[in-house]
Design a protein around this motif. Structure first.
Motif, PDB file in Angstrom:
ATOM      1  N   ALA A  64       0.720  -1.150   0.008  1.00 18.29           N
ATOM      2  CA  ALA A  64      -0.100   0.121  -0.222  1.00 18.29           C
ATOM      3  C   ALA A  64       0.827   1.322   0.085  1.00 18.29           C
ATOM      4  CB  ALA A  64      -0.908  -0.017   1.311  1.00 18.29           C
ATOM      5  N   LEU A  65       2.103   1.432   0.711  1.00 18.37           N
ATOM      6  CA  LEU A  65       2.906   2.436   0.887  1.00 18.37           C
ATOM      7  C   LEU A  65       3.496   2.503  -0.492  1.00 18.37           C
ATOM      8  CD1 LEU A  65       4.826   1.832   4.045  1.00 18.37           C
ATOM      9  CD2 LEU A  65       2.951   3.432   3.497  1.00 18.37           C
ATOM     10  N   GLY A  66       3.698   1.741  -1.394  1.00 14.63           N
ATOM     11  CA  GLY A  66       4.235   1.693  -2.775  1.00 14.63           C
ATOM     12  C   GLY A  66       3.450   2.116  -3.438  1.00 14.63           C
ATOM     13  N   GLN A  67       2.174   1.705  -3.456  1.00 13.11           N
ATOM     14  CA  GLN A  67       1.152   2.572  -4.332  1.00 13.11           C
ATOM     15  C   GLN A  67       0.542   4.048  -4.158  1.00 13.11           C
ATOM     16  OE1 GLN A  67      -2.123  -0.255  -3.632  1.00 13.11           O
ATOM     17  NE2 GLN A  67      -1.087  -2.117  -4.166  1.00 13.11           N
ATOM     18  N   SER A  68       1.193   4.124  -3.005  1.00 13.78           N
ATOM     19  CA  SER A  68       0.784   5.797  -2.776  1.00 13.78           C
ATOM     20  C   SER A  68       1.928   6.443  -2.789  1.00 13.78           C
ATOM     21  CB  SER A  68       0.620   5.550  -1.110  1.00 13.78           C
ATOM     22  OG  SER A  68      -0.422   4.792  -0.779  1.00 13.78           O
ATOM     23  N   MET A  69       3.191   6.143  -2.685  1.00 18.11           N
ATOM     24  CA  MET A  69       4.191   7.147  -2.715  1.00 18.11           C
ATOM     25  C   MET A  69       5.370   6.471  -3.873  1.00 18.11           C
ATOM     26  SD  MET A  69       4.918   8.396   0.960  1.00 18.11           S
ATOM     27  CE  MET A  69       5.174  10.203   0.671  1.00 18.11           C
ATOM     28  N   ASN A  73      12.957   4.462  -0.976  1.00 20.87           N
ATOM     29  CA  ASN A  73      14.298   3.651  -1.138  1.00 20.87           C
ATOM     30  C   ASN A  73      14.231   2.296  -0.460  1.00 20.87           C
ATOM     31  OD1 ASN A  73      15.275   5.904  -2.546  1.00 20.87           O
ATOM     32  ND2 ASN A  73      16.414   6.675  -0.642  1.00 20.87           N
ATOM     33  N   GLY A  74      14.266   1.345  -1.405  1.00 20.12           N
ATOM     34  CA  GLY A  74      14.766   0.108  -0.730  1.00 20.12           C
ATOM     35  C   GLY A  74      13.405  -0.722  -0.516  1.00 20.12           C
ATOM     36  N   LEU A  75      12.214  -0.083  -1.011  1.00 20.65           N
ATOM     37  CA  LEU A  75      10.885  -0.603  -0.748  1.00 20.65           C
ATOM     38  C   LEU A  75      10.918  -2.119  -1.582  1.00 20.65           C
ATOM     39  CD1 LEU A  75       8.261  -0.343   0.712  1.00 20.65           C
ATOM     40  CD2 LEU A  75       7.426   0.714  -1.401  1.00 20.65           C
ATOM     41  N   ALA A  76      11.192  -2.318  -2.812  1.00 18.49           N
ATOM     42  CA  ALA A  76      11.396  -3.412  -3.345  1.00 18.49           C
ATOM     43  C   ALA A  76      12.031  -4.537  -2.606  1.00 18.49           C
ATOM     44  CB  ALA A  76      11.728  -3.570  -4.962  1.00 18.49           C
ATOM     45  N   ALA A  81      11.832  -9.528   0.603  1.00 24.42           N
ATOM     46  CA  ALA A  81      12.206 -10.245   1.761  1.00 24.42           C
ATOM     47  C   ALA A  81      11.168 -10.819   2.976  1.00 24.42           C
ATOM     48  CB  ALA A  81      13.239  -9.250   2.715  1.00 24.42           C
ATOM     49  N   VAL A  82       9.902  -9.803   2.776  1.00 23.43           N
ATOM     50  CA  VAL A  82       8.839 -10.199   3.605  1.00 23.43           C
ATOM     51  C   VAL A  82       8.164 -11.428   2.733  1.00 23.43           C
ATOM     52  CG1 VAL A  82       6.512  -9.671   4.077  1.00 23.43           C
ATOM     53  CG2 VAL A  82       8.351  -8.113   4.408  1.00 23.43           C
ATOM     54  N   LEU A  83       7.967 -11.502   1.671  1.00 19.90           N
ATOM     55  CA  LEU A  83       7.420 -12.439   0.890  1.00 19.90           C
ATOM     56  C   LEU A  83       8.189 -13.832   1.055  1.00 19.90           C
ATOM     57  CD1 LEU A  83       5.311 -13.577  -1.033  1.00 19.90           C
ATOM     58  CD2 LEU A  83       6.583 -12.925  -3.092  1.00 19.90           C
ATOM     59  N   ALA A  84       9.527 -13.754   1.015  1.00 19.06           N
ATOM     60  CA  ALA A  84      10.217 -15.062   1.059  1.00 19.06           C
ATOM     61  C   ALA A  84      10.208 -15.610   2.363  1.00 19.06           C
ATOM     62  CB  ALA A  84      11.778 -14.856   0.922  1.00 19.06           C
ATOM     63  N   ASP A  85      10.247 -14.829   3.445  1.00 20.37           N
ATOM     64  CA  ASP A  85       9.852 -15.340   4.998  1.00 20.37           C
ATOM     65  C   ASP A  85       8.412 -15.871   4.901  1.00 20.37           C
ATOM     66  OD1 ASP A  85      12.526 -14.982   6.076  1.00 20.37           O
ATOM     67  OD2 ASP A  85      11.582 -13.951   7.654  1.00 20.37           O
ATOM     68  N   ALA A  86       7.415 -15.352   4.272  1.00 20.37           N
ATOM     69  CA  ALA A  86       6.225 -15.657   4.428  1.00 20.37           C
ATOM     70  C   ALA A  86       6.026 -17.098   3.870  1.00 20.37           C
ATOM     71  CB  ALA A  86       5.138 -14.612   3.732  1.00 20.37           C
ATOM     72  N   VAL A 130       9.132   5.065   9.727  1.00 19.87           N
ATOM     73  CA  VAL A 130       8.355   4.001  10.252  1.00 19.87           C
ATOM     74  C   VAL A 130       8.857   2.540  10.168  1.00 19.87           C
ATOM     75  CG1 VAL A 130       6.046   3.034  10.736  1.00 19.87           C
ATOM     76  CG2 VAL A 130       6.564   5.557  10.260  1.00 19.87           C
ATOM     77  N   ILE A 131       9.334   2.478   8.764  1.00 19.71           N
ATOM     78  CA  ILE A 131       9.981   1.279   8.231  1.00 19.71           C
ATOM     79  C   ILE A 131      11.372   1.007   8.934  1.00 19.71           C
ATOM     80  CG2 ILE A 131      10.830   0.163   6.084  1.00 19.71           C
ATOM     81  CD1 ILE A 131       9.057   1.754   4.340  1.00 19.71           C
TER      82      ILE A 131
END
Length: 211
Positions: A64-69, A73-76, A81-86, A130-131
């Motif tokens: 949602a952050l990526g769709q908004s702003m 930096n580093g969002l991808a 990393a989140v998806l790999a852990d999930a 926040v990130i």
């Protein structure tokens, strides 16, 4: 959900520069405390299912952050990393990774407005605060729950390179105008509010999956 009123700026200084980290911390303290209690890993005895829920919440939030702003930096890398852990957590408990939740809401519209505003870079810095802060908390959670949630290595909670937070603090230390500080605080507040809304929406589903 509209941004909460910003607290008065702290008087803490770095030379002749206002300490933006202190300003952001003051503006988001209540929201930060609330979300710490709302996250799935805040349970007294979390399971791998809770860790999966934690990761899916972060996945939806980062998306949602990526769709908004633009230009976060580093969002991808964060999302990968989140998806790999999930995926690893889901495999360990015999689940599949569900599709992302729709995160559309007032926070996204407000973040887009900041992204198109005169102080977009400062607003993005507030979102990144926040990130980056979530990674500091993640390291604490990894130490606390690493043994309980083994054999999952909890890689995302590792927080990345050791110099990640110090490098970000160097960015915060640059001189900022009052308008830039206000934009950074608005971005941080909205990022927290978006995460809180997603956590509140996900809570019933998580409770049903554990029932």
């Amino acid at each position: 959900m509209s941004p909460t009123p910003l607290a008065a700026e702290p008087t803490e200084q770095l030379g002749d520069r206002v300490n933006l980290r202190a300003v952001l911390r003051a503006a988001t303290a209540d929201l930060h405390a609330h979300i710490d209690r709302a996250m799935p890993l805040a349970r007294s005895a979390p399971t791998l299912a809770d860790y999966l829920a934690h990761l899916l919440l972060l996945r939806d939030w980062l998306g949602a952050l990526g769709q908004s702003m633009t230009g976060l930096n580093g969002l991808a890398d964060e999302q990968a990393a989140v998806l790999a852990d999930a995926e690893q957590a889901a495999a360990l408990i015999g689940h599949t990774v569900p599709a992302p939740r729709d995160a559309a809401g007032a926070e996204q519209a407000a973040l887009r407005a900041l992204d198109n505003g005169a102080h977009a870079d400062a607003a993005r810095l507030g979102v990144r605060y926040v990130i980056e802060g979530s990674h500091l908390g993640g390291k604490v959670l990894r130490r606390r729950w690493g043994e309980r949630l083994a054999p999952h290595p909890l890689g995302y909670l590792g927080g990345g390179a050791p110099d990640r937070w110090p490098a970000f603090l160097n960015e915060l230390a640059a001189a900022r105008s009052p308008d830039e500080r206000a934009a950074a605080c608005a971005g941080a507040v909205l990022a927290f509010q978006l995460l809180q809304r997603l956590a509140d929406a996900a809570a019933p589903a998580a409770h049903e999956s554990r029932a």
